[in-house]
Design an enzyme around this catalytic site. Structure first.
Site, PDB file in Angstrom:
ATOM      1  CD  GLU A 372      -3.031   1.182   0.432  1.00 45.94           C
ATOM      2  OE1 GLU A 372      -3.854   2.099   0.531  1.00 45.94           O
ATOM      3  OE2 GLU A 372      -3.147   0.271  -0.413  1.00 45.94           O
ATOM      4  CB  THR A 502     -10.700   8.395 -10.876  1.00 48.45           C
ATOM      5  OG1 THR A 502      -9.607   8.078 -10.012  1.00 48.45           O
ATOM      6  CG2 THR A 502     -12.001   8.457 -10.079  1.00 48.45           C
TER       7      THR A 502
END
Length: 571
Positions: A372, A502
């Site tokens: 992440e 997006t």
């Protein structure tokens, strides 16, 4: 191998090239039989995952993959169904798509099924974008998709209220220029508070499409007002903005500049809106160019180990934070897109460098899946304030081996690294990107497959990772779509006919022309000493030197002298 066209014929063909044409997607792509097989395998994985969702969580937002139950984190409107619509159509799963329409028609978007407020950002990108993309991709045959998007649009438009005047004089509540972050659909009032840059600036693609299909310009006007308000605020570097704002005053309340969470898709939409409209309003492209140039000059660094290229976060108060994230790895794909539109070889080269660096986080991981977030030590920065991993520690050893050390080891089924690898394939034509995406797909299948569909991972640093009982709808909308599109017929969602939101919902371009005038003065166009990142050198898309002089011309002439043929000379 076919030979390049002779120069006299090339000169003749150039006469017929539209003056404002800009080609984004590489023209010499093709789907081999091997890649078709891979695309079919991705499609099967998607169908199996969606059928698990249907079995255990139909009508709810997400399947709980480990307990084979469900969760409702997006107001209980069936986020996975709506978010999956465009993926179904892209994959040619028309029967599956048709089977969802009765449910879509039944959703009451005026009332959440769960307590609490509605996220303006998430509702626009997942629900509004998903509905409108499916409408366009299915041939504009299902009016219910637009009707439902319009219901949401009218409710979400109220996020631009409770502003100046505030209704205290007995009149209607004042309008704000920026939306608030949360809406209460029961009271039709926003939750007054600050708004992030991404929320303020991630609605113009969806709202322009909604205005076009409803003939109601209100939605686009709201989005334009928000973008204009942000672009009228303080720029901490040319084209770079703080991450938080007060909608009642249009003043920035955080000077943190980042391409990651809270900011990312504002910058993404600047160039994509220019793409959608053919650069009809040059301020969006110009602002994007200003921001990218500022980032290259002041926020881009190479790691001391491996010379991997990443950006920092930056604040006028606290300086640089040398970290990068999976979420921010959308950026190289976005830069490659913009570089082709603006015909800027420097941005093109830097986009490829960062794409390589993001791909490296996958290749260097024990699971083949990137984390992440991570830290790095920037080359050429001697400040004592720069964090270094302790020598001999686990983090120190990791940095010595990989050129980064992990800050957050989770994988939440994010698409951004694969997204940028997809753009790199479609724009450069280099098949190495297809192989990297295939490796990522195999890793996700191996480590994320769960009793029901696919699950997030607690850590990518173990080859026996614990799984979390969560599976976001963007797994279906984004990650699986980008996996598929990397191996599909390249004419499926051709980047010269679509822009992609997006949330990975394709929307049709309004024009395939692109009106772009003279380069701004700061654009590096041939002087290597001006490059923001010496000793890096622009590439010609083949791993060789280029990007200046003839390299610029060759980029323009890709349609006539395909790069895949030119690259073969380098092998």
């Amino acid at each position: 191998m076919r030979l390049p066209l002779p120069f006299p014929l090339l000169s003749l063909l150039l006469l017929f090239l539209p003056a404002n044409a800009r080609r984004v997607q590489h023209p010499n792509l093709r789907q081999t039989a091997h890649m078709k097989t891979r695309a079919e395998e991705v499609k099967r994985a998607f169908v199996e995952a969606f059928e698990d969702y249907r079995t255990f969580a139909w009508g709810h937002d997400e399947v709980a993959p480990m307990t084979q139950r469900y969760s409702d984190t997006r107001n209980g409107w069936g986020a996975t169904i709506v978010d999956s619509l465009s993926t179904m159509i892209v994959m040619g799963l028309d029967d599956l798509f048709e089977s969802t329409l009765p449910f879509i028609a039944s959703i009451d978007f005026t009332r959440p099924k769960t307590p609490g407020t509605v996220s303006v950002f998430e509702t626009i990108i997942r629900y509004v974008g998903g509905l409108l993309s499916a409408y366009e991709l299915s041939g504009a045959k299902h009016q219910v998709l637009v009707d439902q998007a319009e219901v949401l649009g009218h409710k979400l438009a109220l996020a631009w209220t409770e502003g100046r005047g505030n209704g205290s004089d007995g009149k209607e509540p004042g309008r704000t220029n920026m939306p608030y972050t949360w809406m209460d659909f029961e009271t039709d009032k926003p939750a007054v508070g600050v708004v992030g840059l991404a929320t303020a600036g991630t609605n113009i693609l969806e709202f322009r499409s909604l205005s076009r299909h409803t003939s109601n310009r209100t939605f686009l006007a709201l989005a334009e007002r928000a973008m204009g308000a942000v672009m009228g605020t303080t720029q901490f570097r040319p084209g770079l903005y703080g991450e938080m704002y007060n909608p009642q005053t249009d003043l920035v309340v955080s000077d943190k500049v980042s391409f990651g969470p809270n900011s990312d898709s504002f910058y993404e939409y600047l160039i994509k809106y220019a793409h959608m409209t053919g650069n009809a309003e040059p301020v969006y492209l110009q602002t994007w160019l200003d921001g990218v140039n500022s980032a290259m000059e002041t926020m881009m660094f190479k790691s001391t180990v491996g010379a991997w290229t990443w950006l920092s976060n930056w604040s006028n108060r606290t300086g640089h934070d040398y970290m990068f994230s999976h979420l921010a790895c959308y950026l190289p794909g976005n830069w490659l897109l913009g570089a082709r539109l603006a015909h800027n070889s420097t941005i093109y080269a830097r986009g490829l460098e960062i794409a390589e660096s993001c791909a490296h986080t996958y290749a260097a991981s024990p699971t083949g899946i990137g984390p992440e977030a991570w830290h790095y030590v920037p080359a050429g920065v001697t400040s004592n304030l720069v964090p270094h991993p302790y020598a001999g520690s686990k983090m120190g050893e990791m940095y010595d081996q990989r050129g980064f050390w992990v800050q957050d080891a989770r994988f939440v089924l994010r698409p951004e690294v694969v997204e940028s690898m997809f753009y790199a394939w479609r724009i450069t034509g280099d098949p190495v990107w297809q192989e990297r995406v295939w490796d990522a797909f195999q890793a996700v299948k191996k480590y994320c497959k769960a009793p029901a569909a696919y699950a997030s991972l607690v850590t990518v640093e173990s080859t026996e990772p614990a799984k979390k009982d969560e599976s976001e709808s963007f797994f279906y909308a984004e990650l699986m779509k980008y996996f598929y599109l990397t191996f599909s017929d390249p004419d499926v969602i051709n980047l010269d006919r679509y822009t992609i939101t997006t949330e990975a919902h394709p929307l049709l371009l309004e024009t395939q022309d692109f009106d772009y005038g003279p380069e701004p003065e700061w654009v590096v166009m041939g002087n290597e000493e001006q490059q923001p990142l010496a000793p890096a050198t622009p590439t010609d898309g083949c791993g060789g030197p280029g990007g200046t002089g003839m390299g610029q011309l060759m980029m323009l002439m890709d349609f006539y002298v395909p790069a895949l043929e030119r690259c073969s000379a380098h092998q």
